[in-house]
Scaffold this active site. Structure first.
Site, PDB file in Angstrom:
ATOM      1  N   GLU A  92       1.092  -1.452   0.032  1.00  0.00           N
ATOM      2  CA  GLU A  92      -0.120  -0.075  -0.096  1.00  0.00           C
ATOM      3  C   GLU A  92       0.820   1.659  -0.303  1.00  0.00           C
ATOM      4  O   GLU A  92       2.249   1.304   0.237  1.00  0.00           O
ATOM      5  CB  GLU A  92      -0.630   0.312   1.086  1.00  0.00           C
ATOM      6  CG  GLU A  92      -2.341  -1.320   1.087  1.00  0.00           C
ATOM      7  CD  GLU A  92      -2.670  -1.078   2.533  1.00  0.00           C
ATOM      8  OE1 GLU A  92      -4.321  -1.411   2.442  1.00  0.00           O
ATOM      9  OE2 GLU A  92      -2.381  -0.186   2.825  1.00  0.00           O
ATOM     10  N   CYS A 105       3.062   8.377   1.948  1.00  0.00           N
ATOM     11  CA  CYS A 105       3.948   7.490   2.545  1.00  0.00           C
ATOM     12  C   CYS A 105       4.135   5.887   2.070  1.00  0.00           C
ATOM     13  O   CYS A 105       3.057   5.258   1.382  1.00  0.00           O
ATOM     14  CB  CYS A 105       3.113   6.515   3.750  1.00  0.00           C
ATOM     15  SG  CYS A 105       3.544   5.329   4.663  1.00  0.00           S
ATOM     16  N   CYS A 112       6.425  -8.016   6.457  1.00  0.00           N
ATOM     17  CA  CYS A 112       7.529  -7.278   7.476  1.00  0.00           C
ATOM     18  C   CYS A 112       8.037  -9.033   8.059  1.00  0.00           C
ATOM     19  O   CYS A 112       7.565  -9.397   8.605  1.00  0.00           O
ATOM     20  CB  CYS A 112       7.472  -5.913   7.749  1.00  0.00           C
ATOM     21  SG  CYS A 112       8.696  -5.354   8.746  1.00  0.00           S
ATOM     22  N   CYS A 116       7.361  -6.342  14.757  1.00  0.00           N
ATOM     23  CA  CYS A 116       6.731  -5.536  15.767  1.00  0.00           C
ATOM     24  C   CYS A 116       5.532  -6.156  16.187  1.00  0.00           C
ATOM     25  O   CYS A 116       4.554  -5.987  15.493  1.00  0.00           O
ATOM     26  CB  CYS A 116       6.710  -4.256  15.725  1.00  0.00           C
ATOM     27  SG  CYS A 116       8.754  -3.301  15.079  1.00  0.00           S
ATOM     28  N   CYS A 119       2.065  -4.374  15.351  1.00  0.00           N
ATOM     29  CA  CYS A 119       2.086  -3.835  13.566  1.00  0.00           C
ATOM     30  C   CYS A 119       1.021  -4.759  13.052  1.00  0.00           C
ATOM     31  O   CYS A 119       1.144  -6.179  13.421  1.00  0.00           O
ATOM     32  CB  CYS A 119       3.022  -3.924  13.705  1.00  0.00           C
ATOM     33  SG  CYS A 119       3.454  -3.332  11.846  1.00  0.00           S
ATOM     34  N   CYS A 348      -0.864   4.405  10.383  1.00  0.00           N
ATOM     35  CA  CYS A 348      -0.208   3.576  10.951  1.00  0.00           C
ATOM     36  C   CYS A 348      -0.661   2.632  11.323  1.00  0.00           C
ATOM     37  O   CYS A 348      -1.101   2.257  11.953  1.00  0.00           O
ATOM     38  CB  CYS A 348       0.724   4.278  12.318  1.00  0.00           C
ATOM     39  SG  CYS A 348       2.266   3.035  12.341  1.00  0.00           S
TER      40      CYS A 348
HETATM   41  S1  SF4 Z   1       6.519  -1.541  12.881  1.00  0.00           S
HETATM   42 FE1  SF4 Z   1       5.652  -3.314  11.284  1.00  0.00          FE
HETATM   43  S2  SF4 Z   1       6.877  -2.727   9.231  1.00  0.00           S
HETATM   44 FE2  SF4 Z   1       7.704  -1.347  10.664  1.00  0.00          FE
HETATM   45  S3  SF4 Z   1       9.270  -2.344  11.032  1.00  0.00           S
HETATM   46 FE3  SF4 Z   1       7.649  -3.420  12.919  1.00  0.00          FE
HETATM   47  S4  SF4 Z   1       6.891  -5.242  12.127  1.00  0.00           S
HETATM   48 FE4  SF4 Z   1       7.746  -3.940  10.236  1.00  0.00          FE
END
Ligand code: SF4
Length: 379
Positions: A92, A105, A112, A116, A119, A348
């Site tokens: 996206e 963005c 990923c 995290c 996220c 976010c």
């Molecule tokens: S916040 Fe999400 S996209 Fe960013 S590094 Fe951590 S897991 Fe990856």
């Protein structure tokens, strides 16, 4: 034979490619300007290019756009595009208009690998790195589409700022990121100032050092915790590059950075990292009282966007404000991120949140469907 995607090249790369075709550098500059400044993808319309070069390019090259799966426009003007990058993967890009700027963005990876906890992209897992062309295409398509859509006068840009804060950890896709950044900064390309291009990282220390030497742009670091014990849980990469190391690399980055501060992103999680003692520990950490190196910085507090698998909750407004006050009282510039595009899942940590778990990508591919749930109300 697959055509060469010219969006994969920064100007030096395009010059080298043109040299392979027997063309001089000034031809590469012309071509680069047609593509990035004028948004032209058709070689037959590049009127001042020698016909012989246009004929060669028709045979071997292309300017490859991303295919758009969906576009959602928020009531606040934010627009989110979902792109198909093949094999069931989607990424996206989000455009956020403000009075004095237009920010795009951009994603750097499909999924990923950092994982995290807060996220939703991280929860979907990692599929693959994007190519330079796929990173640049997000800017190329959006800029030229918006110029037309907003009927901007010639020479006026729609996008004035780029933040590498979409899906993915950009510094884990460094070889594709670097030419993309150079294209954004190049006066023959988008001509963005280094201050207006931001790379956001979860803290890949060796690559922060390389970025400082190769292409220092503004740097944002996802901090999210004041201690290693807590950050190990929230940002697993911390186990490899702990806080003291991360802050040392941030401090060194400032030697060459276009801004004299690092932006620390801090996602506010109720009862996890939002207590007064966390704020006090952050102050000690970044001012060097915690034993780490002092880092001139700003804090950006981010209201968490809950998603079911996280098991986490958003801190209350009052909690966020009193946390911000502790940082501000210590002389640290602190902002609270406005939530934009809430109604289209563009906030976010929600990027591609409506695309189902990436680990099912193969299964989805065989059905040739990427399931997009309509979003009437909703990193
Ligand atoms: S916040 Fe999400 S996209 Fe960013 S590094 Fe951590 S897991 Fe990856």
């Amino acid at each position: 034979m697959e055509r060469v995607n010219l969006l994969d090249f920064d100007l030096d790369g395009l010059t080298a490619y043109c040299a392979e075709l027997g063309e001089k550098r000034f031809r590469a500059v012309q071509l680069f300007r047609w593509i990035h400044q004028k948004g032209e993808a058709r070689f037959d319309r590049m009127s001042d290019l020698a016909r012989s070069l246009r004929d060669k390019l028709e045979l071997v090259a292309e300017v490859r756009p991303l295919s758009i799966l969906s576009e959602h426009a928020s009531a606040d003007g934010t627009i989110k595009w979902l792109y198909d990058v093949g094999q069931g993967n989607a990424i996206e890009a989000v455009f956020i208009p403000e009075d004095d700027r237009g920010t795009l963005c951009i994603s750097s990876q499909a999924g990923c690998a950092v994982g995290c906890r807060f996220c939703s992209t991280g929860h979907q897992g990692f599929s693959r790195n994007l190519s330079t062309g796929e990173i640049v295409a997000q800017l190329w398509q959006t800029e030229h589409h918006l110029r037309q859509r907003l009927a901007l006068p010639a020479g006026q840009r729609a996008i004035t700022n780029v933040v590498m804060m979409g899906m993915g950890e950009p510094l884990q896709n460094y070889s594709a990121l670097l030419p993309a950044l150079r294209t954004m900064l190049d006066d023959h390309g988008y001509g963005l100032s280094r201050r207006r291009v931001t790379v956001s990282t979860s803290g890949v220390v060796p690559m922060i050092e390389r970025l400082r030497d190769d292409c220092p742009v503004a740097l944002a670091v996802s901090l999210h915790a004041p201690t290693d014990a807590l950050r190990d849980q929230l940002v697993p990469l911390n186990r490899k590059y702990p806080l003291a190391e991360l802050l040392r690399s941030c401090s060194a980055y400032l030697d060459k950075a276009p801004r004299d501060f690092i932006t620390f992103e801090y996602c506010m999680l109720e009862g996890v990292n939002d207590q007064p003692e966390h704020a006090a520990a952050l102050v000690a950490l970044v001012t060097g009282r915690g034993g780490a190196v002092r880092v001139p910085c700003k804090f950006n507090l981010i209201p968490f966007n809950p998603f079911p698998a996280s098991g986490l909750r958003r801190s209350s407004k009052e909690q966020v404000m009193s946390f911000a006050r502790i940082l501000q009282d210590a002389g640290i510039v602190t902002t609270v991120r406005k939530t934009r595009g809430d109604d289209i899942d563009a906030a976010c940590g929600q990027l591609a949140g409506e695309v189902q778990d990436r680990t099912n990508a193969q299964q989805r591919m065989t059905r040739s469907v990427i399931r997009v749930v309509p979003t009437s109300a909703a990193s």
